[in-house]
Structure formats: C-alpha cells, structure tokens
Design a protein around this motif. Sequence first.
Motif, PDB file in Angstrom:
ATOM      1  N   TYR A  48       0.833  -1.199   0.000  1.00 45.23           N
ATOM      2  CA  TYR A  48       0.000   0.000   0.000  1.00 45.23           C
ATOM      3  C   TYR A  48       0.872   1.255   0.000  1.00 45.23           C
ATOM      4  N   TYR A  62      -8.169   1.050   3.408  1.00 42.06           N
ATOM      5  CA  TYR A  62      -7.137   0.037   3.191  1.00 42.06           C
ATOM      6  C   TYR A  62      -6.728  -0.613   4.509  1.00 42.06           C
ATOM      7  N   TYR A 122     -10.234   0.548  -4.682  1.00 41.53           N
ATOM      8  CA  TYR A 122      -8.996  -0.166  -4.377  1.00 41.53           C
ATOM      9  C   TYR A 122      -8.211  -0.464  -5.652  1.00 41.53           C
TER      10      TYR A 122
END
Length: 169
Positions: A48, A62, A122
């Motif tokens: 990430y 997330y 995402y």
Amino acid sequence: HQRPAELNDTARTVASQYRRDTMSPVMVAGVLRLVEFAILCLSGLCLYVGYVGVGSDVDWHYLVLIAGASVNAVLLFEILDCYQMSALLRPVTVLPRLLFALVATFALVALIGFLLKISETYSRFWFGGWFLTSLLGVTALRLVLSSLVRRWARNGRIERRAVIVGGGK
C-alpha cells in the motif's frame, strides 16, 4: 493432615532429564498465528505504502481491509487445521489448505467490495500483489518453521509433559 508425597529415585531421575528451555506445541502454534497475521498485515501495508501511497482519503479503508482480511485468513487457517503439529512438520501437505484459505479470504474481500460498490476504490495491482506476497510469505515461513520444529523435536525442545499421580511405587 497428609504430608506431600516424595518422589522415588526413578521418578526423580526421569524428572531431572527434562529441559528447562522447552516449548509446548500449543505455544509454537500460538506464536505462528501471530507471525502469520503480521506477515499478512505487513505485506498489505508495504505494498500500500509503496504502490498506492499514503495521504489519500481512503487510507483508513485500506487499513481496515488489511486488518480484517488478515484476521479472516488466520481464522480460516485455524478452521482448516493448519496449526496442528502434523501440519507444521509437513508443510507441503498443508499448502493446498493454506492456498484455499487465502483464495477464500481474498474472494470474500472482492465480493464484499463488489456488493458495497466500493471495489473501484482499491487498486487491483495492490490487491493481486498483496495476495501473491501473502502466499509467498506464509509459504516461506511454513517451510522455515518446519525445519526448526524438526530440529527442536530432535533436540528435545518441544515436548508435551504429563504428570501421573498414583499407580503405586
């Protein structure tokens, strides 16, 4: 009032043979659960930070996804008996179960994202990369742990202890 029984010479000899630095199989499996949870979380977080980047308005999405999926995967590993001593000693035989648990976890995450209409939020690259790094990390850990558990068992560091009371002399 009875006084405590004394160990006879045979019992004292057997008791003195046990090591003080031993680990129980339950403790090994418990630590493995925590380490696998950490691997799953760290692989998701590292990807990430490295690919998506920090500072967007979906950061917490997330983080929640990473934590929830990691917990789910470890719970599925438990349900599929991936923490039994036999599974730790023979990691190749448990790999299909580990793969199934990870595929089920990531499929559930994708399904939830689809149903909530948030899946476009995402990164697909991040999601696929997280799956692959998680699978590689857990597999590598299991292979290394297998050789450690074998060595610990051979050296007497892993043992189950029982006390038998009674039975005569």
